[in-house]
Design a protein around this motif. Structure first.
Motif, short mmCIF file in Angstrom:
data_model
loop_
_atom_site.label_atom_id
_atom_site.label_comp_id
_atom_site.label_asym_id
_atom_site.label_seq_id
_atom_site.Cartn_x
_atom_site.Cartn_y
_atom_site.Cartn_z
N GLY A 6 0.81 -1.21 0.00
CA GLY A 6 0.00 0.00 0.00
C GLY A 6 0.85 1.26 0.00
N GLU A 7 1.89 1.29 0.84
CA GLU A 7 2.78 2.45 0.89
C GLU A 7 3.50 2.65 -0.43
N LEU A 8 3.96 1.55 -1.03
CA LEU A 8 4.65 1.65 -2.32
C LEU A 8 3.71 2.14 -3.42
N LYS A 9 2.50 1.65 -3.41
CA LYS A 9 1.53 2.08 -4.42
C LYS A 9 1.23 3.57 -4.30
N VAL A 50 3.66 3.82 -12.18
CA VAL A 50 2.63 2.78 -12.08
C VAL A 50 3.21 1.59 -11.32
N PHE A 51 2.61 1.25 -10.20
CA PHE A 51 3.11 0.18 -9.33
C PHE A 51 2.49 -1.16 -9.72
N HIS A 52 3.33 -2.18 -9.84
CA HIS A 52 2.88 -3.54 -10.12
C HIS A 52 3.54 -4.47 -9.10
N GLN A 53 2.75 -5.07 -8.24
CA GLN A 53 3.31 -6.06 -7.32
C GLN A 53 3.34 -7.42 -8.01
#
Length: 270
Positions: free
Chosen positions: A45-48, A57-60
């Motif tokens: 969540g923090e990274l996003k 654009v964050f992709h886990q």
């Protein structure tokens, strides 16, 4: 531009720092950030949120708990050593190029030229850390029997040609090699031993500057690669070794204060 990281819960703030430095110093408009984690990772969540604030654009990329169940694993060789070498198995099939970065570095100049370099016929682009003599390279070539490689590559900055990697890397080759050899730096030794001849060499003073060795770089270049030169030309400062700048209570090197400033500003995000 596609970036790849592999971290656990201890390094999410350091990753935000890397991303912040990239935003300040590279003009790329669209950056996709792929982060390999285990299902237990608790800071997605923090990274996003940080990526959103940085217009990334964050992709886990979650590695299943039973991934690499057949791979040799010990206290010295945990599962995480496989993640960057076998990331192509979990990344989208339509990705052709991605830049893997360790979380203990800063980007202080534009990386676009590096990211866009020609990788035809190569699996990776990477740097060999400079030494005053080539003794270390000779020892590593004898140890790993990879005489076709230019030297011993550092795996902390790896530009990946995913099309070539998908063709050449087989997990069983990696598992077998680890079972059959005694390794000093597991993932890095495997990279060099099995794939060193498929790596395009790039200058470490530009793309993987070991911050412990400023004086060595100055000596090799007869004074050219001094602090001012580094700040103007070097793309990645790599804080190698055990003494990390975010843990320092005193100035342990020329770049400690610089890192702490980025770290402080970056972690107002997220």
């Amino acid at each position: 531009m596609n970036l790849l990281f592999s971290i656990d819960d201890r390094f999410y703030r350091q990753l935000i720092t890397v991303l912040y430095s990239l935003t300040l110093n590279s003009p790329e408009n669209k950056i996709n950030v792929y982060v390999i984690t285990t299902p237990e990772f608790s800071h997605a969540g923090e990274l996003k949120r940080a990526c959103h604030q940085l217009k990334m654009v964050f992709h886990q990329v979650i590695i299943p708990t039973d991934a690499f169940a057949d791979a040799p694993v010990t206290d010295r060789y945990p599962k995480t050593i496989y993640y960057r070498l076998l990331a192509h198995q979990y990344l989208p099939a339509d990705l052709h190029r991605i830049l893997y970065l360790d979380a203990d570095l800063l980007c202080i100049n534009d990386l676009t030229h590096f990211y866009q370099m020609d990788l035809t016929g190569y699996m990776y682009a990477s740097a060999i850390h400079t030494n005053l003599t080539n003794t270390t390279d000779v020892i590593n070539k004898l140890r790993l029997q990879n005489f076709d490689a230019d030297g011993y590559y550092n795996s902390g900055v790896l530009l990946m040609n995913l099309d070539e990697i998908r063709q050449k890397i087989k997990p069983t080759d990696i598992f077998d090699y680890i079972q059959e050899h005694i390794l000093l730096l597991p993932d890095q030794d495997v990279l060099n031993a099995l794939y060193g001849k498929y790596i395009r060499t790039v200058p470490d003073q530009l793309y993987n500057f070991d911050t412990r060795n400023l004086r060595v770089y100055e000596a090799i270049s007869t004074g050219q690669w001094n602090l001012n030169w580094v700040m103007e030309h070097t793309v990645f400062l790599h804080f190698c070794g055990r003494q990390k700048p975010w843990l320092a209570t005193t100035n342990r090197g020329k770049f400690t204060a610089l890192y702490k400033n980025y770290f402080k500003l970056a972690n107002r995000l997220g």
